[in-house]
Write a protein that holds these residues in place. Structure first.
Motif, short mmCIF file in Angstrom:
data_model
loop_
_atom_site.label_atom_id
_atom_site.label_comp_id
_atom_site.label_asym_id
_atom_site.label_seq_id
_atom_site.Cartn_x
_atom_site.Cartn_y
_atom_site.Cartn_z
N PRO A 69 0.80 -1.23 0.00
CA PRO A 69 0.00 0.00 0.00
C PRO A 69 0.84 1.28 0.00
O PRO A 69 0.38 2.32 0.48
N TRP A 70 2.03 1.23 -0.52
CA TRP A 70 2.87 2.42 -0.66
C TRP A 70 3.69 2.26 -1.93
O TRP A 70 3.73 1.20 -2.54
N THR A 71 4.31 3.35 -2.33
CA THR A 71 5.13 3.35 -3.54
C THR A 71 6.56 3.74 -3.20
O THR A 71 6.84 4.19 -2.09
N GLN A 115 -9.07 6.24 7.01
CA GLN A 115 -8.93 7.65 6.66
C GLN A 115 -9.85 8.02 5.51
O GLN A 115 -10.46 9.10 5.50
N ALA A 116 -9.99 7.13 4.53
CA ALA A 116 -10.88 7.38 3.40
C ALA A 116 -12.32 7.49 3.88
O ALA A 116 -13.07 8.38 3.43
N ALA A 117 -12.73 6.62 4.78
CA ALA A 117 -14.10 6.66 5.31
C ALA A 117 -14.35 7.98 6.04
O ALA A 117 -15.41 8.61 5.88
N ALA A 119 -7.24 9.66 -1.35
CA ALA A 119 -7.91 8.56 -0.65
C ALA A 119 -8.42 7.52 -1.63
O ALA A 119 -8.32 6.31 -1.38
N LEU A 120 -8.95 7.96 -2.76
CA LEU A 120 -9.43 7.02 -3.77
C LEU A 120 -8.27 6.22 -4.35
O LEU A 120 -8.37 5.00 -4.54
N ARG A 121 -7.15 6.87 -4.62
CA ARG A 121 -5.96 6.18 -5.11
C ARG A 121 -5.53 5.10 -4.14
O ARG A 121 -5.26 3.95 -4.54
N ASP A 122 -5.49 5.43 -2.84
CA ASP A 122 -5.09 4.45 -1.83
C ASP A 122 -6.08 3.29 -1.76
O ASP A 122 -5.69 2.13 -1.67
N ALA A 123 -7.39 3.61 -1.79
CA ALA A 123 -8.41 2.56 -1.71
C ALA A 123 -8.34 1.63 -2.93
O ALA A 123 -8.51 0.42 -2.79
N LEU A 124 -8.08 2.19 -4.10
CA LEU A 124 -7.95 1.36 -5.29
C LEU A 124 -6.73 0.44 -5.20
O LEU A 124 -6.77 -0.71 -5.62
N ARG A 125 -5.64 0.94 -4.64
CA ARG A 125 -4.45 0.12 -4.46
C ARG A 125 -4.74 -1.04 -3.49
O ARG A 125 -4.35 -2.18 -3.73
N VAL A 126 -5.46 -0.74 -2.41
CA VAL A 126 -5.83 -1.79 -1.45
C VAL A 126 -6.73 -2.81 -2.13
O VAL A 126 -6.52 -4.03 -1.99
N ALA A 127 -7.72 -2.35 -2.88
CA ALA A 127 -8.64 -3.28 -3.56
C ALA A 127 -7.89 -4.14 -4.56
O ALA A 127 -8.13 -5.35 -4.66
N THR A 128 -6.97 -3.57 -5.30
CA THR A 128 -6.18 -4.33 -6.27
C THR A 128 -5.34 -5.37 -5.57
O THR A 128 -5.31 -6.54 -5.97
#
Length: 114
Positions: free
Chosen positions: A11-13, A45-47, A77-86
């Motif tokens: 979850p990081w780059t 955090q996204a929530a 937040a959306l970028r992070d959530a998409l990375r988690v979902a992927t």
């Protein structure tokens, strides 16, 4: 994003913005637990940001700078959530073969639901 190849998308780059991956069979390794914790933090955090955004958007007046700041935070937040979902999607077991006896619905293993 490429198909699942046994590597976990973290979850990081890198500092350059490139994806980081983990290769391990140990879901309880220090780095695996750190990734799990980071993912949970990002989703929490996204929530919270969604709740904040709804409050801001319900206000009568909102300046362009406030809207720009909110948009920037929401995109992050959306970028992070998409990375988690992927990452989590790659770690799901493939669908189990169709059940015998006429039931043609695909099945997921129980482990896929936590």
């Amino acid at each position: 994003m490429t198909a699942h190849n046994g590597l976990r998308l973290l979850p990081w780059t890198t500092l350059d913005g490139n994806p980081c991956y983990l290769s391990t069979d140990d879901a309880n390794s220090h780095l695996s637990r750190l990734a799990d914790s980071t993912e949970a933090t990002q989703l929490n955090q996204a929530a919270g940001l969604v709740s904040h955004a709804l409050e801001v958007l319900n206000r009568e007046e909102m300046g362009p700078e406030e809207l720009r700041d909110l948009s920037t935070e929401l995109v992050g937040a959306l970028r992070d959530a998409l990375r988690v979902a992927t990452s989590r999607g790659h770690r799901l077991s493939p669908l189990l073969p169709y059940a015998q006896g006429g039931d043609d619905k695909p099945r997921l293993p129980a482990a896929a639901f936590g």
